[in-house]
Each structure stands twice: as C-alpha cells, then as structure tokens.
Design a protein around this motif. Sequence first.
Motif, PDB file in Angstrom:
ATOM      1  N   PRO A  29       0.648  -1.291   0.203  1.00  0.00           N
ATOM      2  CA  PRO A  29       0.093  -0.207  -0.063  1.00  0.00           C
ATOM      3  C   PRO A  29       0.950   1.144  -0.096  1.00  0.00           C
ATOM      4  CG  PRO A  29      -0.886  -1.507   1.710  1.00  0.00           C
ATOM      5  CD  PRO A  29       0.581  -2.090   1.069  1.00  0.00           C
ATOM      6  N   LYS A  30       0.387   2.165  -0.701  1.00  0.00           N
ATOM      7  CA  LYS A  30       1.221   3.485  -0.928  1.00  0.00           C
ATOM      8  C   LYS A  30       1.366   4.196   0.459  1.00  0.00           C
ATOM      9  CE  LYS A  30       0.001   4.382  -5.574  1.00  0.00           C
ATOM     10  NZ  LYS A  30      -0.652   5.413  -6.402  1.00  0.00           N
ATOM     11  N   SER A  31       0.420   3.882   1.293  1.00  0.00           N
ATOM     12  CA  SER A  31       0.852   4.500   2.726  1.00  0.00           C
ATOM     13  C   SER A  31       1.894   3.787   3.738  1.00  0.00           C
ATOM     14  CB  SER A  31      -0.939   4.453   3.375  1.00  0.00           C
ATOM     15  OG  SER A  31      -1.275   3.142   3.765  1.00  0.00           O
ATOM     16  N   VAL A  32       2.043   2.750   3.228  1.00  0.00           N
ATOM     17  CA  VAL A  32       3.169   2.204   4.094  1.00  0.00           C
ATOM     18  C   VAL A  32       4.381   2.974   4.013  1.00  0.00           C
ATOM     19  CG1 VAL A  32       4.633   0.077   4.395  1.00  0.00           C
ATOM     20  CG2 VAL A  32       2.271  -0.215   3.908  1.00  0.00           C
ATOM     21  N   PRO A  33       5.020   3.363   5.107  1.00  0.00           N
ATOM     22  CA  PRO A  33       6.198   4.423   4.658  1.00  0.00           C
ATOM     23  C   PRO A  33       7.566   3.445   4.819  1.00  0.00           C
ATOM     24  CG  PRO A  33       5.575   4.039   7.256  1.00  0.00           C
ATOM     25  CD  PRO A  33       4.702   3.419   6.328  1.00  0.00           C
ATOM     26  N   ASP A  34       8.478   4.199   4.354  1.00  0.00           N
ATOM     27  CA  ASP A  34      10.043   3.780   4.496  1.00  0.00           C
ATOM     28  C   ASP A  34      10.441   3.969   5.773  1.00  0.00           C
ATOM     29  OD1 ASP A  34      12.575   2.948   4.142  1.00  0.00           O
ATOM     30  OD2 ASP A  34      12.507   3.573   1.817  1.00  0.00           O
ATOM     31  N   THR A  35      10.833   3.032   6.386  1.00  0.00           N
ATOM     32  CA  THR A  35      11.383   3.235   7.725  1.00  0.00           C
ATOM     33  C   THR A  35      12.753   3.870   8.171  1.00  0.00           C
ATOM     34  OG1 THR A  35      12.284   1.067   8.048  1.00  0.00           O
ATOM     35  CG2 THR A  35      10.055   1.476   9.125  1.00  0.00           C
ATOM     36  N   ASN A  36      13.482   3.898   6.903  1.00  0.00           N
ATOM     37  CA  ASN A  36      14.676   4.407   6.646  1.00  0.00           C
ATOM     38  C   ASN A  36      14.975   4.406   5.112  1.00  0.00           C
ATOM     39  OD1 ASN A  36      17.506   5.176   6.500  1.00  0.00           O
ATOM     40  ND2 ASN A  36      17.810   4.239   8.553  1.00  0.00           N
ATOM     41  N   PRO A  37      14.341   5.733   4.490  1.00  0.00           N
ATOM     42  CA  PRO A  37      14.702   5.766   2.972  1.00  0.00           C
ATOM     43  C   PRO A  37      16.116   5.803   2.528  1.00  0.00           C
ATOM     44  CG  PRO A  37      13.892   7.717   4.039  1.00  0.00           C
ATOM     45  CD  PRO A  37      13.755   6.664   5.039  1.00  0.00           C
ATOM     46  N   TYR A  38      17.065   6.258   3.597  1.00  0.00           N
ATOM     47  CA  TYR A  38      18.486   6.347   3.043  1.00  0.00           C
ATOM     48  C   TYR A  38      19.245   5.089   3.086  1.00  0.00           C
ATOM     49  CZ  TYR A  38      17.695  11.327   4.122  1.00  0.00           C
ATOM     50  OH  TYR A  38      17.287  12.385   4.261  1.00  0.00           O
ATOM     51  N   ARG A  39      18.747   3.967   3.711  1.00  0.00           N
ATOM     52  CA  ARG A  39      19.016   2.691   3.774  1.00  0.00           C
ATOM     53  C   ARG A  39      18.547   1.589   2.688  1.00  0.00           C
ATOM     54  NH1 ARG A  39      21.094   1.479   9.778  1.00  0.00           N
ATOM     55  NH2 ARG A  39      21.957  -0.383   8.636  1.00  0.00           N
ATOM     56  N   SER A  40      17.432   2.032   2.293  1.00  0.00           N
ATOM     57  CA  SER A  40      16.286   0.919   1.472  1.00  0.00           C
ATOM     58  C   SER A  40      17.047   0.765  -0.100  1.00  0.00           C
ATOM     59  CB  SER A  40      14.962   1.466   1.767  1.00  0.00           C
ATOM     60  OG  SER A  40      14.716   2.612   1.190  1.00  0.00           O
ATOM     61  N   SER A  41      16.347   0.133  -0.609  1.00  0.00           N
ATOM     62  CA  SER A  41      16.455  -0.097  -2.122  1.00  0.00           C
ATOM     63  C   SER A  41      15.495  -0.071  -2.930  1.00  0.00           C
ATOM     64  CB  SER A  41      17.452  -1.329  -2.179  1.00  0.00           C
ATOM     65  OG  SER A  41      17.316  -1.538  -3.873  1.00  0.00           O
ATOM     66  N   PRO A  42      15.125   0.799  -4.163  1.00  0.00           N
ATOM     67  CA  PRO A  42      13.923   0.821  -4.576  1.00  0.00           C
ATOM     68  C   PRO A  42      13.611  -0.657  -5.416  1.00  0.00           C
ATOM     69  CG  PRO A  42      15.550   2.007  -5.750  1.00  0.00           C
ATOM     70  CD  PRO A  42      16.241   1.661  -4.352  1.00  0.00           C
TER      71      PRO A  42
END
Length: 225
Positions: A29-42
């Motif tokens: 779901p689009k509303s699910v946030p990324d808890t750490n966008p700097y360490r995640s991968s698209p």
Amino acid sequence: MTSHFTSGDAKVYERILDYNKIIEALALPKSVPDTNPYRSSPSDATTKFDQVFWFGDFNFRLSKDRADVETIMKQTAGGDVSPLLEHDQLSKEMKDGSIFKGFQEAPVRFFPTYKFDLGCDTYDTTSKQRTPSYTDRILFRSRQANDIRVLKYNSCSSVKTSDHRPVIAVFQVKLRPGRDNIPLCGGMFDRSLYLEGIRRRMTTRELKRKEAMKSQSSSTVCSIS
C-alpha cells in the motif's frame, strides 16, 4: 512474508528468479512508509522495514544422490547435520549472495523436512524416490544488528499429515519506537480511533481519581470540625 518457490531438484535458477520477482514487484500500500529511506533499495521492497521474517517452501534441495544423503544421515550423531548442509542449495546461494541478501537463518539442527510418505517417518518410497531435502525454511533480517534473537528453530516431526514436516521458529525481537504518524497494518490503522481510545482511558483514570479524592474528603475519620 511467506512464499512457495518453483519445485524441482535442478531448478535453482528458477527459484532465484522467483525471489527477484517478489522483491521487485511486491505490491505494498502506498501509505506504508519507508522506515529508513537512506538505507533502503527501490529494487527490493523488503528493505523498507526494520525487521523481515520470510518463511515457506523455498524448494531448495540437497545436491547429492539419495543414497549418499541417507548414508550421511545414518552417520550423523549428536544433532550435527552440517555434513548434509554442505550440499544444501539454499545455503550455497545465500553464501554467494545471489538470493535473500542480508537475511540469516538460525543453525539447522534437524533432519530434512521433505519428502515423506504420508502418516509415517519414511522418506519418499514412490517411483520418483526424491532425495530428502531442507525445502522448508525460516529466514530473517534486521536493520540493526542483534535486534533479533533466535530462541527456537526446529521441525515438528510429530505432525505427519503432509509430505513435508512443518518448521517452527521462536524469536525475541527488539522493537524501536517510531513516529506516531506511521500507519500500521498496511495502512489500515485508524489513528483517530487510536487517539479516541487514549482519550477515553485518560477520562476513566481521571474519574477514578476524582472519586477517590471525594471518598477521602468525606471520611468521618479524617474530618475536622
């Protein structure tokens, strides 16, 4: 997460493709946030989360003839199944970094969970004579080291209703506080309802406190005339 990968002794490549398709195309779901966008991968949806538990029938096999596997099993003593795991396809691919990147598995100390004749402890006696293998696994990954501690990882040898033996794991997980505006449960969390619940609990506590104070002030023992 739970998955069922492609079956077949030699279809390692197809199972790796299954994994890549899931992490790249997993619809969140689009509303699910990324808890750490700097360490995640698209290109890997699972990297959005602090902890991930991924389990299922991954269908990886032991790359050894059945007779050799059975000989190793007979020679295994004291719960040490490392000689079997030396031929485990999943362990090899994880070590090579081609699948389940960043994931771990607790030490395996049980016999292969596949494939059994129904209702008994005998491995496959059909014409296919499938090689006993560790198809059923539980893997985990944590963004912070040591936030997940394995308490138990075993197979349920007493459950014989399937040609697989179920695998069970118990974890102790350290939860870190986050922002209170992060929606929970895939965006289904109703924050207004949550806040209303807090308000009601606070109101109930306040009423009880006032009643207690009123009871104390009307006490005949403590009254001053």
